[in-house]
Design an enzyme around this catalytic site. Structure first.
Site, PDB file in Angstrom:
ATOM      1  N   HIS A 180      22.066 -16.618 -72.792  1.00  0.00           N
ATOM      2  CA  HIS A 180      21.520 -17.476 -71.543  1.00  0.00           C
ATOM      3  C   HIS A 180      22.847 -18.081 -70.906  1.00  0.00           C
ATOM      4  O   HIS A 180      23.178 -18.196 -69.718  1.00  0.00           O
ATOM      5  CB  HIS A 180      20.568 -18.417 -72.142  1.00  0.00           C
ATOM      6  CG  HIS A 180      20.064 -19.064 -70.715  1.00  0.00           C
ATOM      7  ND1 HIS A 180      19.159 -18.509 -69.770  1.00  0.00           N
ATOM      8  CD2 HIS A 180      20.394 -20.308 -70.112  1.00  0.00           C
ATOM      9  CE1 HIS A 180      19.089 -19.078 -68.709  1.00  0.00           C
ATOM     10  NE2 HIS A 180      19.863 -20.421 -68.863  1.00  0.00           N
ATOM     11  N   HIS A 204      20.299 -19.517 -61.815  1.00  0.00           N
ATOM     12  CA  HIS A 204      19.615 -18.249 -62.314  1.00  0.00           C
ATOM     13  C   HIS A 204      19.412 -17.064 -61.215  1.00  0.00           C
ATOM     14  O   HIS A 204      19.445 -16.149 -61.385  1.00  0.00           O
ATOM     15  CB  HIS A 204      18.124 -18.600 -62.702  1.00  0.00           C
ATOM     16  CG  HIS A 204      18.391 -19.429 -64.047  1.00  0.00           C
ATOM     17  ND1 HIS A 204      17.285 -19.923 -64.609  1.00  0.00           N
ATOM     18  CD2 HIS A 204      19.576 -19.768 -64.853  1.00  0.00           C
ATOM     19  CE1 HIS A 204      17.641 -20.946 -65.693  1.00  0.00           C
ATOM     20  NE2 HIS A 204      19.145 -20.698 -65.539  1.00  0.00           N
ATOM     21  N   HIS A 259      27.836 -25.682 -67.236  1.00  0.00           N
ATOM     22  CA  HIS A 259      28.020 -25.665 -65.692  1.00  0.00           C
ATOM     23  C   HIS A 259      29.247 -26.297 -65.223  1.00  0.00           C
ATOM     24  O   HIS A 259      29.934 -25.930 -64.211  1.00  0.00           O
ATOM     25  CB  HIS A 259      26.832 -26.133 -64.879  1.00  0.00           C
ATOM     26  CG  HIS A 259      25.604 -25.567 -65.438  1.00  0.00           C
ATOM     27  ND1 HIS A 259      25.257 -24.426 -65.191  1.00  0.00           N
ATOM     28  CD2 HIS A 259      24.340 -25.834 -66.002  1.00  0.00           C
ATOM     29  CE1 HIS A 259      24.141 -23.684 -65.341  1.00  0.00           C
ATOM     30  NE2 HIS A 259      23.434 -24.819 -66.109  1.00  0.00           N
ATOM     31  N   ASP A 313      23.982 -18.217 -67.085  1.00  0.00           N
ATOM     32  CA  ASP A 313      24.439 -18.985 -66.332  1.00  0.00           C
ATOM     33  C   ASP A 313      25.846 -18.910 -65.868  1.00  0.00           C
ATOM     34  O   ASP A 313      26.219 -19.274 -64.535  1.00  0.00           O
ATOM     35  CB  ASP A 313      24.522 -20.567 -67.404  1.00  0.00           C
ATOM     36  CG  ASP A 313      23.065 -21.188 -67.520  1.00  0.00           C
ATOM     37  OD1 ASP A 313      21.976 -20.465 -66.482  1.00  0.00           O
ATOM     38  OD2 ASP A 313      22.893 -21.818 -68.220  1.00  0.00           O
TER      39      ASP A 313
HETATM   40 ZN   LIG Z   1      20.443 -21.461 -67.120  1.00  0.00          ZN
END
Ligand SMILES: [Zn+2]
Length: 308
Positions: free
Chosen positions: A240, A82, A267, A244
């Site tokens: 969101h 973030h 991720h 990311d």
């Molecule tokens: Zn996040």
């Protein structure tokens, strides 16, 4: 000509961490041109140079439900996404972050507070050309169930799709045609991370989300959310994921000039994409805003950072 930037002055933000559930304090300092983004674990009793963890593809390390960097001495920093997203979104190239533990504070689960704080201290230009990773050839990582496709483009654009078996999400898509400060601040940065109520017990048993609550995440119940605050956008969930992705690209220390299409990624998929790029120098080149044709492969090691 596009110049590198840093902050005008330092700032401190503190709060609980999502996974370890401790109070973490980060102080973000201005840094000279060409030093990049570096974390410094000021809690460790080791020589100064061993405390520094640089944003670099080589330092990306495996972690659960967040992104982490680890230096050659085995020192780590996690939940980087973030803060790095805010740096990337606001075009900050150089900063040094002092940290008193191994995880960044989760704040409200978005990058809103970080963006507001950076705006309050100000950003300044430095006398060096901005560098970025220019995509030269299309490539893809993953499979039809979860992938990231990257292809040449004149700017960074992101097309993200997620699919969840939940009535508030189902299938959501978000297209960011060009990453810039205004779009990042208004369309991306307020979007909070999210999790499912029925997974809380399982994740806590694994030592994760000890600090997680409705104060720092959207918590989805069977057919709604547990938070008092409403969703900030109807498609806050996919926004969101874009937040990311923007942060995880910056694990490389640079922005990408290219179009990125992500489908049910996360991720790990983004990190896989960066490592794929690193391992094939024909896919990209480092472009600086002056010459636009530097041929340095992206895995060139940077000079030792003497100022730290
Ligand atoms: Zn996040």
């Amino acid at each position: 000509m596009s110049l590198q930037t840093t902050l005008k002055r330092s700032f401190t933000l503190a709060g609980i961490t999502l996974h370890s559930g401790v109070i973490s304090t980060m102080t973000v300092h201005p840094a000279p041109a060409n030093t990049g983004i570096n974390f410094k674990r000021i809690d460790l009793g080791v020589p100064n140079h061993q405390k520094v963890i640089e944003c670099s593809i080589n330092n990306i390390t495996s972690s659960q439900l967040c992104s982490s960097l680890e230096n050659m001495y085995g020192h780590k920093v996690s939940m980087t996404e973030h803060l790095l997203s805010a740096f990337h979104g606001l075009n900050i190239d150089n900063a040094l972050i002092d940290l008193n533990t191994d995880e960044l504070p989760i704040l409200d689960g978005s990058s809103k507070k970080i963006v507001e704080t950076i705006e309050s201290v100000g950003v300044k230009e430095l006398h060096a050309a901005k560098k970025s990773i220019k995509i030269l050839k299309p490539f893809m990582v993953g499979d039809e169930n979860s992938f990231i496709k990257v292809s040449p483009n004149e700017q960074l654009s992101i097309d993200y799709t997620i699919v969840y078996d939940h009535s508030l999400i189902k299938k959501q898509n978000f297209i960011l045609d060009e990453l810039n400060e205004v779009k990042y601040k208004e369309m991306i940065s307020p979007s909070r991370t999210f999790g499912f109520e029925d997974e809380v017990e399982f994740l806590r048993a694994q030592g994760l989300i000890k600090g997680g609550s409705v104060d720092n995440a959207i918590v989805l119940s069977k057919d709604g959310i547990l938070n008092d605050e409403n969703l900030r956008f109807e498609n806050e969930f996919v926004r969101h994921k874009v937040l990311d992705l923007i942060g995880d690209i910056y694990l490389s220390g640079m922005s990408i000039v290219g179009s990125v299409e992500a489908y049910c990624a996360g991720h790990r998929r983004t990190q896989e994409m960066l490592k794929f790029l690193m391992n094939d120098s024909s896919l990209s080149k480092i472009q600086d805003a002056i010459s636009s044709n530097s041929q340095n492969p992206i895995y060139d090691s940077k000079e030792v950072i003497n100022y730290i």
